[in-house]
Motif scaffolding. Structure first.
Motif, PDB file in Angstrom:
ATOM      1  N   SER A 286      -3.974 -10.418   0.792  1.00  0.00           N
ATOM      2  CA  SER A 286      -3.254  -9.146   0.765  1.00  0.00           C
ATOM      3  C   SER A 286      -4.233  -7.985   0.627  1.00  0.00           C
ATOM      4  CB  SER A 286      -2.244  -9.138  -0.376  1.00  0.00           C
ATOM      5  OG  SER A 286      -2.906  -9.438  -1.578  1.00  0.00           O
ATOM      6  N   PHE A 287      -5.296  -8.172  -0.128  1.00  0.00           N
ATOM      7  CA  PHE A 287      -6.239  -7.068  -0.283  1.00  0.00           C
ATOM      8  C   PHE A 287      -7.002  -6.816   1.003  1.00  0.00           C
ATOM      9  CE2 PHE A 287     -10.198  -4.990  -1.424  1.00  0.00           C
ATOM     10  CZ  PHE A 287      -9.700  -3.917  -2.141  1.00  0.00           C
ATOM     11  N   ILE A 288      -7.356  -7.885   1.715  1.00  0.00           N
ATOM     12  CA  ILE A 288      -8.056  -7.706   2.989  1.00  0.00           C
ATOM     13  C   ILE A 288      -7.187  -6.932   3.961  1.00  0.00           C
ATOM     14  CG2 ILE A 288      -8.899  -8.949   5.016  1.00  0.00           C
ATOM     15  CD1 ILE A 288      -9.962 -11.059   3.134  1.00  0.00           C
ATOM     16  N   PHE A 289      -5.878  -7.276   3.975  1.00  0.00           N
ATOM     17  CA  PHE A 289      -4.951  -6.562   4.862  1.00  0.00           C
ATOM     18  C   PHE A 289      -4.885  -5.090   4.486  1.00  0.00           C
ATOM     19  CE2 PHE A 289      -0.771  -4.899   5.869  1.00  0.00           C
ATOM     20  CZ  PHE A 289      -0.649  -5.242   7.196  1.00  0.00           C
ATOM     21  N   LEU A 290      -4.681  -4.831   3.196  1.00  0.00           N
ATOM     22  CA  LEU A 290      -4.524  -3.465   2.712  1.00  0.00           C
ATOM     23  C   LEU A 290      -5.788  -2.653   2.958  1.00  0.00           C
ATOM     24  CD1 LEU A 290      -2.147  -2.178   1.267  1.00  0.00           C
ATOM     25  CD2 LEU A 290      -3.415  -2.416  -0.857  1.00  0.00           C
ATOM     26  N   SER A 291      -6.925  -3.297   2.756  1.00  0.00           N
ATOM     27  CA  SER A 291      -8.194  -2.595   2.922  1.00  0.00           C
ATOM     28  C   SER A 291      -8.402  -2.176   4.372  1.00  0.00           C
ATOM     29  CB  SER A 291      -9.329  -3.498   2.444  1.00  0.00           C
ATOM     30  OG  SER A 291     -10.523  -3.115   3.013  1.00  0.00           O
ATOM     31  N   ALA A 292      -8.087  -3.092   5.314  1.00  0.00           N
ATOM     32  CA  ALA A 292      -8.266  -2.745   6.721  1.00  0.00           C
ATOM     33  C   ALA A 292      -7.210  -1.743   7.179  1.00  0.00           C
ATOM     34  CB  ALA A 292      -8.204  -3.995   7.586  1.00  0.00           C
ATOM     35  N   PHE A 293      -6.019  -1.804   6.541  1.00  0.00           N
ATOM     36  CA  PHE A 293      -4.898  -0.961   6.951  1.00  0.00           C
ATOM     37  C   PHE A 293      -5.083   0.476   6.455  1.00  0.00           C
ATOM     38  CE2 PHE A 293      -0.170  -0.073   6.092  1.00  0.00           C
ATOM     39  CZ  PHE A 293       0.006   0.477   7.344  1.00  0.00           C
ATOM     40  N   LEU A 294      -5.359   0.639   5.152  1.00  0.00           N
ATOM     41  CA  LEU A 294      -5.390   1.980   4.584  1.00  0.00           C
ATOM     42  C   LEU A 294      -6.761   2.417   4.089  1.00  0.00           C
ATOM     43  CD1 LEU A 294      -2.095   1.932   2.504  1.00  0.00           C
ATOM     44  CD2 LEU A 294      -2.498   3.074   4.667  1.00  0.00           C
TER      45      LEU A 294
ATOM     46  N   GLY B  43      -9.807  15.303  11.149  1.00  0.00           N
ATOM     47  CA  GLY B  43     -10.564  15.485   9.914  1.00  0.00           C
ATOM     48  C   GLY B  43      -9.645  15.604   8.718  1.00  0.00           C
ATOM     49  N   ILE B  44      -8.572  16.379   8.870  1.00  0.00           N
ATOM     50  CA  ILE B  44      -7.643  16.562   7.748  1.00  0.00           C
ATOM     51  C   ILE B  44      -6.914  15.255   7.435  1.00  0.00           C
ATOM     52  CG2 ILE B  44      -5.611  17.827   6.991  1.00  0.00           C
ATOM     53  CD1 ILE B  44      -6.675  20.119   8.824  1.00  0.00           C
ATOM     54  N   LEU B  45      -6.519  14.531   8.511  1.00  0.00           N
ATOM     55  CA  LEU B  45      -5.882  13.220   8.310  1.00  0.00           C
ATOM     56  C   LEU B  45      -6.813  12.289   7.552  1.00  0.00           C
ATOM     57  CD1 LEU B  45      -4.101  11.930  11.528  1.00  0.00           C
ATOM     58  CD2 LEU B  45      -3.150  12.228   9.262  1.00  0.00           C
ATOM     59  N   SER B  46      -8.084  12.308   7.981  1.00  0.00           N
ATOM     60  CA  SER B  46      -9.074  11.437   7.366  1.00  0.00           C
ATOM     61  C   SER B  46      -9.256  11.788   5.891  1.00  0.00           C
ATOM     62  CB  SER B  46     -10.381  11.576   8.138  1.00  0.00           C
ATOM     63  OG  SER B  46     -11.432  11.054   7.438  1.00  0.00           O
ATOM     64  N   LEU B  47      -9.177  13.095   5.604  1.00  0.00           N
ATOM     65  CA  LEU B  47      -9.295  13.558   4.223  1.00  0.00           C
ATOM     66  C   LEU B  47      -8.160  12.988   3.367  1.00  0.00           C
ATOM     67  CD1 LEU B  47     -11.379  15.450   3.037  1.00  0.00           C
ATOM     68  CD2 LEU B  47      -9.792  17.324   3.339  1.00  0.00           C
ATOM     69  N   THR B  48      -6.929  12.994   3.937  1.00  0.00           N
ATOM     70  CA  THR B  48      -5.815  12.462   3.165  1.00  0.00           C
ATOM     71  C   THR B  48      -5.967  10.959   2.966  1.00  0.00           C
ATOM     72  OG1 THR B  48      -4.606  12.325   5.220  1.00  0.00           O
ATOM     73  CG2 THR B  48      -4.056  14.143   3.787  1.00  0.00           C
ATOM     74  N   PHE B  49      -6.494  10.266   3.992  1.00  0.00           N
ATOM     75  CA  PHE B  49      -6.651   8.816   3.852  1.00  0.00           C
ATOM     76  C   PHE B  49      -7.682   8.459   2.787  1.00  0.00           C
ATOM     77  CE2 PHE B  49      -4.468   5.918   6.791  1.00  0.00           C
ATOM     78  CZ  PHE B  49      -3.598   6.836   7.341  1.00  0.00           C
ATOM     79  N   MET B  50      -8.597   9.419   2.498  1.00  0.00           N
ATOM     80  CA  MET B  50      -9.571   9.125   1.450  1.00  0.00           C
ATOM     81  C   MET B  50      -8.904   8.929   0.106  1.00  0.00           C
ATOM     82  SD  MET B  50     -12.855  11.423   2.176  1.00  0.00           S
ATOM     83  CE  MET B  50     -13.510  10.995   0.583  1.00  0.00           C
ATOM     84  N   GLY B  51      -7.691   9.488  -0.018  1.00  0.00           N
ATOM     85  CA  GLY B  51      -6.950   9.304  -1.267  1.00  0.00           C
ATOM     86  C   GLY B  51      -6.677   7.841  -1.566  1.00  0.00           C
ATOM     87  N   PHE B  52      -6.582   7.021  -0.504  1.00  0.00           N
ATOM     88  CA  PHE B  52      -6.301   5.600  -0.699  1.00  0.00           C
ATOM     89  C   PHE B  52      -7.473   4.853  -1.319  1.00  0.00           C
ATOM     90  CE2 PHE B  52      -3.269   6.420   2.824  1.00  0.00           C
ATOM     91  CZ  PHE B  52      -2.120   6.142   2.113  1.00  0.00           C
ATOM     92  N   ALA B  53      -8.644   5.506  -1.346  1.00  0.00           N
ATOM     93  CA  ALA B  53      -9.803   4.835  -1.925  1.00  0.00           C
ATOM     94  C   ALA B  53      -9.537   4.460  -3.375  1.00  0.00           C
ATOM     95  CB  ALA B  53     -11.033   5.726  -1.828  1.00  0.00           C
ATOM     96  N   GLY B  54      -8.586   5.171  -4.015  1.00  0.00           N
ATOM     97  CA  GLY B  54      -8.252   4.861  -5.382  1.00  0.00           C
ATOM     98  C   GLY B  54      -7.584   3.501  -5.547  1.00  0.00           C
ATOM     99  N   LEU B  55      -7.097   2.910  -4.439  1.00  0.00           N
ATOM    100  CA  LEU B  55      -6.387   1.633  -4.518  1.00  0.00           C
ATOM    101  C   LEU B  55      -7.298   0.482  -4.905  1.00  0.00           C
ATOM    102  CD1 LEU B  55      -3.986   1.637  -1.470  1.00  0.00           C
ATOM    103  CD2 LEU B  55      -3.383   1.593  -3.865  1.00  0.00           C
ATOM    104  N   GLY B  56      -8.574   0.606  -4.596  1.00  0.00           N
ATOM    105  CA  GLY B  56      -9.469  -0.488  -4.942  1.00  0.00           C
ATOM    106  C   GLY B  56     -10.848  -0.184  -4.424  1.00  0.00           C
TER     107      GLY B  56
END
Lengths: 223, 195
Positions: free
Chosen positions: B7-15, B179-192
């Motif tokens: 599940s983590f591998i999936f989530l990591s590649a997804f988000l 760039g802005i989309l990518s900035l928002t996706f950086m928020g997911f870095a908090g997941l793990g």
């Protein structure tokens, strides 16, 4: 396929300079964007990537052009890909031999040169139709234009993101680095800004957009 | 979360390590096919399918290559494999959904040069994933690519209706948006932790 009865146009300076700016692969044709954004977080990486791409581009286009009368039309794309993959494997091992440090920094992106649309695009659109000399010169120009664009991006990103240029400290230690610039979003934003600036200058100069007439042509000819 | 878990591998590649917005793979179709939402959706489906097929096959091929000490042929065999799976998808689509086949047009054969697909194959090899992990990784990467390209298509459809200055035409504004989309996706870095 080359037509033997057609007279070859002579090699002019235009063949070389077209790729440098007027048809710059990154800013005008939007080709090969993946390495452009992924490795340009420092000038050093950008230069290394640019040189590796020039090598693959020139060698593969030379070979494609030399073999253009022998490659059957139906399997040409596969043949081109195999030729490109051979040179990329070479580059992969060469960089590993020269500097393991650099190899680790660039990571999988050296192997991903194989799918750089610029290289396959040039092989298909130019080298398969033009003489050996012309293809080499044109691909050299394209490669240099590509490297120029990489360094332009890498320079801005390293300057703002780390306060350095080629590893030398430019701003005083009081400078607070804009870390976002060396992170992924910075790549998109810096490329977007360069495009805006180039569009602006071009519009001031000629009254029309540089990208306009190429936009439709590019989306079809992208690879 | 255990970084080796499926599940983590999936989530990591997804988000977290989204292939388009964090790793910059597959940008050509991301810019080229994201003008309309329905073509973007079809493109995402086709890409995800090719990713899944080529990732499972490249796992098998890598086993053979390692057994015979032929690692230097890896790149060439992967690219040949991807080219053939694209051909497979093309034939399936032509048979079962000619409308979709025509809608994708030139972009279907171009999936071959989509770096995200070769990226999946190369990353799973360098990280030493086993078969199930590879499958989960390729599904996550496909879903992530789809998410990014559909989000982008939605934004670009909105942009068509707005009044923009001339110089933002062509790709300039798309890059800013990405760039802005990518900035928002950086928020997911908090997941793990990123791998």
């Amino acid at each position: 396929m080359a037509n033997p009865t057609k007279k070859e146009t002579p090699i002019t300076m235009d063949v070389f300079t077209a790729g440098l700016w007027k048809e710059n692969p990154v800013f005008v044709m939007m080709l090969g964007l993946c390495p452009v954004l992924a490795v340009t977080n420092s000038v050093e990486n950008s230069l290394a990537m640019g040189l590796a791409s020039i090598f693959v581009l020139v060698c593969s286009n030379a070979l494609v052009s030399a073999l253009r009368n022998f490659i059957p039309k139906q399997v040409r794309i596969t043949t081109y890909i195999i030729i490109i993959a051979t040179f990329v494997t070479l580059v992969d091992y060469i960089i590993q031999a020269i500097s393991l440090d650099l190899y680790n920094k660039l990571g999988a992106f050296i192997q991903l040169i194989v799918v750089n649309c610029l290289i396959l695009g040039r092989a298909e659109a130019y080298a398969s139709k033009n003489s050996f000399g012309k293809s080499v010169i044109s691909s050299l120009g394209m490669g240099l234009g590509f490297t120029l664009a990489l360094v332009m991006l890498g320079g801005v990103r390293e300057l703002l993101g780390a306060g350095q240029f080629l590893g030398y400290q430019v701003f005083s230690t009081n400078f607070q680095p804009w870390v976002v610039m060396i992170l992924p979003p910075g790549g998109f934003i810096v490329l977007g800004s360069w495009l805006l600036l180039i569009n602006y200058i071009e519009q001031r100069k000629t009254g029309k957009l540089i990208a306009e007439d190429l936009a439709s042509h590019c989306s079809v000819n992208q690879h | 979360m255990n970084p080796e878990s499926l599940s983590f591998i999936f989530l990591s590649a997804f988000l977290i390590n989204n292939f388009v917005l964090a790793l910059f793979l597959g940008l050509c179709p991301f810019v080229g096919v994201s003008a309309k939402r329905d073509t973007a959706f079809n493109m995402a489906l086709a890409t995800a399918f090719v990713m899944f097929v080529s990732s499972s096959c490249s796992y098998a091929i890598n086993l053979v290559l390692t057994a015979f000490d032929l690692e230097f042929l890896r790149l060439i065999s992967y690219i040949a494999l991807i080219a053939s799976s694209v051909q497979l998808v093309e034939m399936i689509l032509k048979k079962f959904s000619p409308a979709l086949f025509r809608a994708l047009g030139i972009f279907l054969p171009l999936i071959t040069t989509n770096c995200a697909i070769l990226g999946v194959a190369l990353f799973q090899t360098s990280r030493g994933y086993d078969f199930l992990q590879s499958v989960s990784f390729s599904l996550g990467a496909g879903a992530g690519f789809g998410l990014a390209i559909i989000l982008m298509a939605g934004l670009r459809e909105k942009l068509e209706l707005s009044n923009l200055p001339n110089i933002t035409q062509a790709a300039a504004l798309s890059m800013m948006l990405a760039g802005i989309l990518s900035l928002t996706f950086m928020g997911f870095a908090g997941l793990g932790t990123t791998v």
